[in-house]
Design a protein around this motif. Sequence first.
Motif, PDB file in Angstrom:
ATOM      1  N   MET A  26       0.824  -1.217   0.000  1.00 39.86           N
ATOM      2  CA  MET A  26       0.000   0.000   0.000  1.00 39.86           C
ATOM      3  C   MET A  26       0.856   1.263   0.000  1.00 39.86           C
ATOM      4  SD  MET A  26      -2.922  -0.987  -0.567  1.00 39.86           S
ATOM      5  CE  MET A  26      -3.536   0.665  -0.639  1.00 39.86           C
ATOM      6  N   GLY A  30       0.329   3.941  -2.811  1.00 37.06           N
ATOM      7  CA  GLY A  30       0.055   5.319  -2.402  1.00 37.06           C
ATOM      8  C   GLY A  30       1.083   6.291  -2.938  1.00 37.06           C
ATOM      9  N   SER A  31       2.353   5.899  -2.954  1.00 40.20           N
ATOM     10  CA  SER A  31       3.410   6.772  -3.474  1.00 40.20           C
ATOM     11  C   SER A  31       3.235   7.013  -4.964  1.00 40.20           C
ATOM     12  CB  SER A  31       4.779   6.156  -3.201  1.00 40.20           C
ATOM     13  OG  SER A  31       5.002   6.038  -1.822  1.00 40.20           O
ATOM     14  N   ALA A  33       0.412   6.815  -6.588  1.00 38.85           N
ATOM     15  CA  ALA A  33      -0.796   7.628  -6.755  1.00 38.85           C
ATOM     16  C   ALA A  33      -0.498   9.105  -6.495  1.00 38.85           C
ATOM     17  CB  ALA A  33      -1.898   7.137  -5.818  1.00 38.85           C
ATOM     18  N   TRP A 135       4.632  12.776   1.526  1.00 42.19           N
ATOM     19  CA  TRP A 135       4.597  11.327   1.672  1.00 42.19           C
ATOM     20  C   TRP A 135       3.783  10.881   2.876  1.00 42.19           C
ATOM     21  CZ3 TRP A 135       5.606   9.694  -2.769  1.00 42.19           C
ATOM     22  CH2 TRP A 135       6.563  10.303  -3.565  1.00 42.19           C
ATOM     23  N   LEU A 137       0.731  11.318   3.276  1.00 43.32           N
ATOM     24  CA  LEU A 137      -0.520  10.763   2.745  1.00 43.32           C
ATOM     25  C   LEU A 137      -0.344   9.304   2.336  1.00 43.32           C
ATOM     26  CD1 LEU A 137      -1.750  13.776   0.617  1.00 43.32           C
ATOM     27  CD2 LEU A 137      -2.599  13.025   2.822  1.00 43.32           C
ATOM     28  N   ALA A 138       0.787   8.988   1.722  1.00 43.68           N
ATOM     29  CA  ALA A 138       1.054   7.597   1.349  1.00 43.68           C
ATOM     30  C   ALA A 138       1.226   6.737   2.597  1.00 43.68           C
ATOM     31  CB  ALA A 138       2.301   7.513   0.470  1.00 43.68           C
ATOM     32  N   ARG A 140      -0.225   7.244   5.533  1.00 39.96           N
ATOM     33  CA  ARG A 140      -1.566   7.014   6.096  1.00 39.96           C
ATOM     34  C   ARG A 140      -2.290   5.910   5.336  1.00 39.96           C
ATOM     35  NH1 ARG A 140      -3.370  13.126   6.169  1.00 39.96           N
ATOM     36  NH2 ARG A 140      -1.670  13.896   7.448  1.00 39.96           N
ATOM     37  N   ALA A 141      -2.225   5.961   4.018  1.00 36.50           N
ATOM     38  CA  ALA A 141      -2.875   4.915   3.205  1.00 36.50           C
ATOM     39  C   ALA A 141      -2.251   3.559   3.484  1.00 36.50           C
ATOM     40  CB  ALA A 141      -2.762   5.254   1.724  1.00 36.50           C
ATOM     41  N   ALA A 142      -0.927   3.543   3.634  1.00 34.16           N
ATOM     42  CA  ALA A 142      -0.239   2.279   3.892  1.00 34.16           C
ATOM     43  C   ALA A 142      -0.691   1.676   5.214  1.00 34.16           C
ATOM     44  CB  ALA A 142       1.270   2.499   3.901  1.00 34.16           C
ATOM     45  N   LEU A 144      -3.549   2.545   7.060  1.00 31.11           N
ATOM     46  CA  LEU A 144      -4.994   2.341   7.150  1.00 31.11           C
ATOM     47  C   LEU A 144      -5.496   1.211   6.255  1.00 31.11           C
ATOM     48  CD1 LEU A 144      -6.245   6.041   7.317  1.00 31.11           C
ATOM     49  CD2 LEU A 144      -6.198   4.359   9.162  1.00 31.11           C
ATOM     50  N   LEU A 145      -4.845   1.004   5.133  1.00 28.10           N
ATOM     51  CA  LEU A 145      -5.288  -0.050   4.219  1.00 28.10           C
ATOM     52  C   LEU A 145      -4.364  -1.261   4.226  1.00 28.10           C
ATOM     53  CD1 LEU A 145      -6.275   2.221   1.205  1.00 28.10           C
ATOM     54  CD2 LEU A 145      -7.789   1.210   2.909  1.00 28.10           C
TER      55      LEU A 145
END
Length: 189
Positions: A26, A30-31, A33, A135, A137-138, A140-142, A144-145
């Motif tokens: 993730m 995310g990175s 994206a 980064w 944001l990436a 957080r996605a990593a 949380l997902l």
Amino acid sequence: MAVAGWSGARRLVGLAAWVAAGVVLMAAVGSVAIWIYAGPARAVATHQLRIPPGATDDIAAGGNPLELPATWELTSGDLLVIDNGDAVTHTFGSWAVPAGAHLETVLRPNLGPLLCTLHPSGQITLDVRPARTDWTLALRAALLLGIPMGLVGWVVNRIRHALEDPPTADAVTHLEAPVPLTSATGGLR
């Protein structure tokens, strides 16, 4: 007893590996994206809003003295500077700038309408896109997902192994042992 402990430790290592793989996957997604969504890298920009004297009257008459768009696209990390030369306090989202005051703020990712006394409609949509270097944001996605994805992968893998593994030798021996149909006294059981 030692075998059961080893099995538990092995399961824990497997769980950690699956969760780590989910987080890494993730983080990579995310990175990429953010890299695509943020567009080309650029230097930090300063956006200056100088509110002229009498702006309140001009806005009340339907004017747009600062020529603010209905949707303003900015980038995370940009600096927003508001100089209020008007005789009244103006609001721009959560920022209130008293008459004669100066405000500087670094923008963070955001999208949505904000209350804005500087715009004739009374609101402005602020679209602050992430910068290529944002980064967090990436990350957080990593987290949380990736963690739930790793847990699901681990559970699916455990179920798959349970369905594919043949019975152990002890279980086969136990199942193949002859079952006496009569008791020692000669009667049926």
